[in-house]
Write an enzyme that holds these catalytic residues in place. Structure first.
Site, mmCIF file in Angstrom:
data_model
loop_
_atom_site.group_PDB
_atom_site.id
_atom_site.type_symbol
_atom_site.label_atom_id
_atom_site.label_comp_id
_atom_site.label_asym_id
_atom_site.label_seq_id
_atom_site.Cartn_x
_atom_site.Cartn_y
_atom_site.Cartn_z
ATOM 1 N N ARG A 1 0.836 -1.209 0.000
ATOM 2 C CA ARG A 1 0.000 0.000 0.000
ATOM 3 C C ARG A 1 0.872 1.261 0.000
ATOM 4 O O ARG A 1 0.616 2.222 0.744
ATOM 5 C CB ARG A 1 -0.955 0.036 1.202
ATOM 6 C CG ARG A 1 -1.840 -1.156 1.364
ATOM 7 C CD ARG A 1 -2.868 -1.306 0.245
ATOM 8 N NE ARG A 1 -3.745 -2.431 0.540
ATOM 9 C CZ ARG A 1 -3.498 -3.682 0.136
ATOM 10 N NH1 ARG A 1 -2.433 -3.952 -0.618
ATOM 11 N NH2 ARG A 1 -4.331 -4.645 0.445
ATOM 12 N N SER B 1 -10.452 0.466 4.294
ATOM 13 C CA SER B 1 -9.604 0.204 5.468
ATOM 14 C C SER B 1 -8.927 1.503 5.884
ATOM 15 O O SER B 1 -8.288 2.156 5.058
ATOM 16 C CB SER B 1 -8.519 -0.817 5.122
ATOM 17 O OG SER B 1 -9.104 -1.968 4.583
ATOM 18 N N GLU C 1 -4.069 4.792 6.448
ATOM 19 C CA GLU C 1 -3.912 4.564 5.005
ATOM 20 C C GLU C 1 -4.341 5.768 4.161
ATOM 21 O O GLU C 1 -3.612 6.165 3.251
ATOM 22 C CB GLU C 1 -4.702 3.312 4.609
ATOM 23 C CG GLU C 1 -4.445 2.883 3.183
ATOM 24 C CD GLU C 1 -5.251 1.654 2.789
ATOM 25 O OE1 GLU C 1 -4.904 0.557 3.228
ATOM 26 O OE2 GLU C 1 -6.222 1.815 2.032
#
Ligand code: FAD
Ligand code: NAP
Length: 342
Positions: free
Chosen positions: A168, A241, A336
């Site tokens: 990510r 998320s 994130e």
């Protein structure tokens, strides 16, 4: 200034971010061509405004008033560049919707992206965090991207190694953050389907079928699992998320296993990836709500806006989650989505 684009002042971004946060951009433009994008960047330079590229708004936390030029990337177009016995080379412009692009590749017998079905957002944002799901990441099929330099307006091409993809992560979240706007992405997909069904839920769902799932079966199974488990941003604001799964050493995992024998962990090279959702759940925070912000009942890793939350409310709640998980497990959670303070 004689600009070929329309710059709107004080534009609401509430409908343009999936968390549904109230946010006003002091300046806003939608760009459908490289010429328009270059003109928008020139405008921002002249006014000394920071530039915020916006795709689907599904991975951002926006402050209430952004003193910036927010540029909605509407560059469209997709093409098959080459087909060989083993590979299909495809290119898509940054503003293409990711899920529609995935379906288009499958319809064109180009395989590999089926596990990445139904990820919200645009093609252009996909390399930013090297999107991934169910054991597949963008970098697995990535060839190159084209990007316009925000300062100079020049377009350059970047291959995989220069994007420094990680879990990510990419160079566009690191040293090149806020320096480029991605305009197009080129991928090399498989000419034959090679199913990747390691993830338990996906395997279980497809086990009911023929045992020989086709690409569309996999895509549909992924969509079904996601629709069942994740909140639909149209109905309840969220950014997927909210935290990355923390990657820890063998020593840390052994320490945690002594106290929490059922902790969920997966190998990640020489390290171990912990399921952040499990940590949050076990810290007693699944379904917890504080003001307008909470964790989602079916997946604690997702923070939701129950209505009327500000970006700061979301960040305050996220900090509480981080603190609680740290106190209980001694593990730090990293956010994130990208935060743009007001
Ligand atoms: P935005 O939110 O608009 O932007 C994200 C960041 O990228 C911002 O910093 C923005 O400035 C920058 N950016 C956007 N476009 C460009 C461009 N053209 N050039 C340069 N910078 C740009 N992510 C996963 O990895 N896997 C998942 O399975 C997943 N599932 C999700 C499920 C839900 C319900 C939601 C809401 C989100 C999910 N996400 C997932 C997160 C998100 O969908 C992805 O990160 C997606 O790639 C973001 O795309 P976007 O166009 O919405 O980006
Ligand atoms: P899940 O299936 O409940 O699994 C929990 C976590 O365990 C996932 O985050 C996943 O890590 C990991 N995991 C599960 N099976 C694994 C395996 N066989 N090998 C290695 N790791 C495994 O997760 P979920 O929340 O329903 O999400 C399903 C997939 O969609 C995941 O890949 C997740 O990343 C992705 N997703 C991402 C977002 C986002 O916003 N980033 C939002 C929703 C879903 P990974 O996350 O590393 O895959």
């Amino acid at each position: 200034m004689n600009s070929p684009i329309n710059i709107i002042q004080n534009h609401s971004l509430k409908q343009l971010n999936t968390l549904g946060l109230s946010s006003i951009a002091s300046h806003y433009a939608e760009v459908g061509s490289e010429v328009e994008l270059r003109a928008a960047l020139a405008f921002a330079r002249q006014r000394q405004l920071p530039v915020i590229p916006l795709g689907g708004g599904s991975n951002v936390v926006l402050g209430e008033l952004l003193e910036a030029l927010v540029v909605r990337i509407n560059l469209l177009g997709r093409a098959i560049l080459q087909r060989t016995e083993n590979a299909v080379s495809v290119r898509a412009a940054a503003g293409e919707n990711w899920h529609e692009f995935v379906l288009w590749t499958l319809a064109n017998h180009a395989y590999g992206l089926e596990n990445l079905s139904l990820i919200p957002g645009t093609v252009g944002a996909a390399p930013i965090q090297n999107i991934g799901a169910y054991g597949v990441e963008l970098r697995d099929y990535f060839v190159a991207l084209d990007a316009m330099h925000i300062e100079s307006g020049e377009i350059s091409r970047f291959d995989g190694p220069s994007c420094c993809f990680g879990y990510r992560d990419s160079v566009f979240k690191g040293v090149w953050q806020d320096q480029y706007i991605i305009t197009a992405v080129t991928l090399s997909l498989d000419a034959q389907l090679k199913p990747k069904l390691d993830y338990g839920q996906l395997k279980a769902m497809l086990a009911h079928g023929t045992g020989n799932p086709q690409a569309l079966d996999i895509s549909q199974a992924v969509c079904e699992i996601r629709r069942e488990k994740l909140p639909d941003p149209q109905k309840i604001g969220n950014a997927g998320s909210f935290f990355k799964n923390p990657v820890v050493s063998v020593g840390t995992l052994s320490r945690l296993k002594k106290e929490f024998p059922d902790i969920v962990a997966y190998p990640a090279g020489t390290m171990w990836k912990l399921a952040a959702g499990w940590l949050i759940d076990r810290a007693g925070l699944r379904g917890r709500q504080q003001g307008s912000v909470g964790t989602y009942q079916k997946q604690a890793l997702v923070l939701v806006n129950h209505g009327g939350a500000t970006g700061q409310d979301v960040l305050d709640f996220a900090s509480m989650v981080q603190r609680t998980v740290d106190e209980k497990f001694g593990v730090q959670l990293e956010c994130e989505p990208r935060f743009y303070p007001g």
